[in-house]
Design a protein around this motif. Structure first.
Motif, PDB file in Angstrom:
ATOM      1  N   LYS A 145      -4.621  -9.334  -1.648  1.00  0.00           N
ATOM      2  CA  LYS A 145      -3.553  -9.036  -0.816  1.00  0.00           C
ATOM      3  C   LYS A 145      -2.883 -10.414  -0.406  1.00  0.00           C
ATOM      4  O   LYS A 145      -3.451 -11.720   0.179  1.00  0.00           O
ATOM      5  CB  LYS A 145      -3.918  -8.696   0.460  1.00  0.00           C
ATOM      6  CG  LYS A 145      -3.191  -7.865   1.377  1.00  0.00           C
ATOM      7  CD  LYS A 145      -4.088  -7.035   2.134  1.00  0.00           C
ATOM      8  CE  LYS A 145      -2.625  -6.513   3.538  1.00  0.00           C
ATOM      9  NZ  LYS A 145      -3.286  -5.459   4.401  1.00  0.00           N
ATOM     10  N   ALA A 176       0.595  -1.447   0.095  1.00  0.00           N
ATOM     11  CA  ALA A 176       0.279   0.382  -0.067  1.00  0.00           C
ATOM     12  C   ALA A 176       0.862   1.816  -0.205  1.00  0.00           C
ATOM     13  O   ALA A 176       0.354   2.443  -1.198  1.00  0.00           O
ATOM     14  CB  ALA A 176      -1.242  -0.342   1.070  1.00  0.00           C
ATOM     15  N   PHE A 221       0.112  -6.173  -2.467  1.00  0.00           N
ATOM     16  CA  PHE A 221      -1.319  -6.955  -3.940  1.00  0.00           C
ATOM     17  C   PHE A 221      -0.775  -6.591  -4.773  1.00  0.00           C
ATOM     18  O   PHE A 221       0.003  -6.508  -5.467  1.00  0.00           O
ATOM     19  CB  PHE A 221      -2.279  -5.285  -3.816  1.00  0.00           C
ATOM     20  CG  PHE A 221      -2.378  -5.090  -2.114  1.00  0.00           C
ATOM     21  CD1 PHE A 221      -3.982  -5.204  -1.750  1.00  0.00           C
ATOM     22  CD2 PHE A 221      -1.972  -3.620  -1.643  1.00  0.00           C
ATOM     23  CE1 PHE A 221      -4.510  -4.944  -0.773  1.00  0.00           C
ATOM     24  CE2 PHE A 221      -2.332  -3.539  -0.280  1.00  0.00           C
ATOM     25  CZ  PHE A 221      -3.497  -3.901   0.040  1.00  0.00           C
ATOM     26  N   TYR A 247      -5.180   2.771   1.332  1.00  0.00           N
ATOM     27  CA  TYR A 247      -6.093   1.845   1.942  1.00  0.00           C
ATOM     28  C   TYR A 247      -7.675   1.578   1.427  1.00  0.00           C
ATOM     29  O   TYR A 247      -8.265   0.299   1.554  1.00  0.00           O
ATOM     30  CB  TYR A 247      -5.881   1.667   3.182  1.00  0.00           C
ATOM     31  CG  TYR A 247      -4.285   1.830   4.282  1.00  0.00           C
ATOM     32  CD1 TYR A 247      -3.587   0.094   3.677  1.00  0.00           C
ATOM     33  CD2 TYR A 247      -3.574   2.538   4.835  1.00  0.00           C
ATOM     34  CE1 TYR A 247      -2.259   0.059   4.631  1.00  0.00           C
ATOM     35  CE2 TYR A 247      -2.270   2.542   4.736  1.00  0.00           C
ATOM     36  CZ  TYR A 247      -1.750   1.166   4.530  1.00  0.00           C
ATOM     37  OH  TYR A 247      -0.504   0.757   4.899  1.00  0.00           O
ATOM     38  N   HIS A 248      -8.529   2.711   1.780  1.00  0.00           N
ATOM     39  CA  HIS A 248     -10.299   2.704   1.385  1.00  0.00           C
ATOM     40  C   HIS A 248      -9.911   2.017  -0.357  1.00  0.00           C
ATOM     41  O   HIS A 248     -10.924   0.995   0.241  1.00  0.00           O
ATOM     42  CB  HIS A 248     -10.393   3.863   1.667  1.00  0.00           C
ATOM     43  CG  HIS A 248     -11.469   3.775   1.349  1.00  0.00           C
ATOM     44  ND1 HIS A 248     -12.688   3.524   2.406  1.00  0.00           N
ATOM     45  CD2 HIS A 248     -12.520   4.241  -0.042  1.00  0.00           C
ATOM     46  CE1 HIS A 248     -13.694   3.402   1.754  1.00  0.00           C
ATOM     47  NE2 HIS A 248     -13.740   4.219   0.864  1.00  0.00           N
ATOM     48  N   ARG A 268      -8.772  -1.667  -0.255  1.00  0.00           N
ATOM     49  CA  ARG A 268      -9.507  -2.866   0.256  1.00  0.00           C
ATOM     50  C   ARG A 268     -10.826  -3.121  -0.206  1.00  0.00           C
ATOM     51  O   ARG A 268     -11.780  -3.717  -0.895  1.00  0.00           O
ATOM     52  CB  ARG A 268     -10.377  -1.659   2.002  1.00  0.00           C
ATOM     53  CG  ARG A 268      -9.690  -2.385   2.795  1.00  0.00           C
ATOM     54  CD  ARG A 268     -10.055  -1.948   4.398  1.00  0.00           C
ATOM     55  NE  ARG A 268     -10.277  -1.048   4.228  1.00  0.00           N
ATOM     56  CZ  ARG A 268     -10.051   0.300   4.652  1.00  0.00           C
ATOM     57  NH1 ARG A 268      -8.229   0.266   5.531  1.00  0.00           N
ATOM     58  NH2 ARG A 268     -10.168   1.516   4.959  1.00  0.00           N
ATOM     59  N   THR A 269     -11.265  -1.992  -0.887  1.00  0.00           N
ATOM     60  CA  THR A 269     -12.778  -2.554  -1.732  1.00  0.00           C
ATOM     61  C   THR A 269     -12.413  -3.129  -2.799  1.00  0.00           C
ATOM     62  O   THR A 269     -13.014  -3.631  -3.366  1.00  0.00           O
ATOM     63  CB  THR A 269     -13.415  -0.731  -2.429  1.00  0.00           C
ATOM     64  OG1 THR A 269     -13.341   0.096  -1.260  1.00  0.00           O
ATOM     65  CG2 THR A 269     -14.511  -0.793  -2.814  1.00  0.00           C
ATOM     66  N   VAL A 302     -10.218  -5.328  -3.078  1.00  0.00           N
ATOM     67  CA  VAL A 302      -9.891  -6.900  -2.571  1.00  0.00           C
ATOM     68  C   VAL A 302     -11.146  -7.297  -2.421  1.00  0.00           C
ATOM     69  O   VAL A 302     -11.456  -8.626  -3.246  1.00  0.00           O
ATOM     70  CB  VAL A 302      -9.397  -6.497  -1.830  1.00  0.00           C
ATOM     71  CG1 VAL A 302      -9.071  -8.459  -0.852  1.00  0.00           C
ATOM     72  CG2 VAL A 302      -7.840  -6.668  -2.314  1.00  0.00           C
ATOM     73  N   HIS A 303     -11.877  -6.736  -2.084  1.00  0.00           N
ATOM     74  CA  HIS A 303     -13.546  -7.006  -2.069  1.00  0.00           C
ATOM     75  C   HIS A 303     -14.084  -7.657  -2.997  1.00  0.00           C
ATOM     76  O   HIS A 303     -14.936  -8.740  -3.466  1.00  0.00           O
ATOM     77  CB  HIS A 303     -13.706  -5.929  -0.897  1.00  0.00           C
ATOM     78  CG  HIS A 303     -15.915  -6.257  -0.760  1.00  0.00           C
ATOM     79  ND1 HIS A 303     -16.680  -6.083  -1.622  1.00  0.00           N
ATOM     80  CD2 HIS A 303     -17.005  -7.198  -0.013  1.00  0.00           C
ATOM     81  CE1 HIS A 303     -17.921  -7.183  -0.703  1.00  0.00           C
ATOM     82  NE2 HIS A 303     -17.642  -7.622   0.582  1.00  0.00           N
TER      83      HIS A 303
END
Length: 254
Positions: A61, A32, A67, A47-48, A51-52, A54-55
């Protein structure tokens, strides 16, 4: 749209796409902090977004915190390749339609059946009325006869065992021996064997697994012009053959 016709851009989408681009530039993945530094995006925002992504499956990750691109990206890549291949093939078909003023078909023999994969027509050059399923009418169509010519005699016999030839018009050939032993020709035709008033020509396409054909349909009254159709049809078939050979596959159904 913004003023002056300029598109309204979504900054968060741009940042997410930029992160994915930079991840793709690092074969072993990127952390990151590395991504924030390379993109100029603030670390909390990075980071935000990560996370999105990856989801949603666009990034993955790893255990070491790096990543990498996710499976969704691989799926998009495959889909993009297939769409590009389909577009190339259709471009050739559209050109042939305009040159010959006829409806154009791309078909293959797949898993023991005739499968019409693409049709390029127009109100001026309508496709043939498929009143009988092409899978059941290979004996009566130039498409089917061309595809079957790419099979062995034993495979043709098996096809007609599964799909007994039926009389579709007074011109339909139904004698299995004649159909199985039909000589291989560079261009195959049918004259009102499938539909009264309609004639078809088909040429083989090489370069994909299994028999493939490019075909045209036109009013039977134009049969006298058949010779003028043959060269453009074969040229287009060769062009599509090269395209499929380079791709190494047949375009998936849309």
């Amino acid at each position: 749209m913004a003023r002056g016709g300029e598109p309204t851009l979504i900054a968060s989408v741009q940042r997410a796409l930029r992160l994915m681009e930079v991840v793709g530039e690092h074969a072993g993945g990127a952390t990151a902090k590395t991504l924030a530094r390379r993109t100029g995006i603030a670390l909390p925002t990075t980071y935000h977004l990560l996370r999105t992504l990856v989801h949603e499956g666009y990034l993955e990750k790893l255990d070491d915190g790096a990543f990498i691109l996710g499976e969704q990206v691989s799926g998009l890549h495959v889909a993009g390749q297939n769409q590009g291949l389909r577009s190339q093939v259709r471009t050739v078909m559209v050109g042939l339609r305009e040159d010959l003023n006829a409806a154009i078909y791309l078909a293959r023999y797949h898993e023991g059946e005739v499968e019409v994969a693409e049709i390029v027509d127009s109100p001026r050059t309508p496709r043939v009325d498929t009143w009988a399923d092409f899978r059941e009418a290979a004996h009566a169509t130039a498409i089917g006869k061309c595809l079957l010519s790419g099979l062995s005699q034993e495979e043709r016999a098996d096809h007609f065992l599964r799909h007994p030839p039926a009389d579709l018009t007074p011109r339909t050939i139904t004698r299995i021996r004649d159909l199985v032993n039909r000589p291989v020709r560079p261009v195959v035709s049918d004259s009102e064997e499938y539909s009264l008033g309609t004639a078809c020509l088909a040429a083989p396409v090489i370069g994909a697994s299994g028999p493939v054909t490019l075909a045209i349909s036109f009013p039977a009254r134009k049969l006298a012009d058949t010779k003028s159709y043959v060269r453009p049809l074969r040229t287009a078939a060769v062009e599509i053959s090269r395209t499929l050979a380079v791709a190494g596959r047949f375009p998936a159904a849309g």
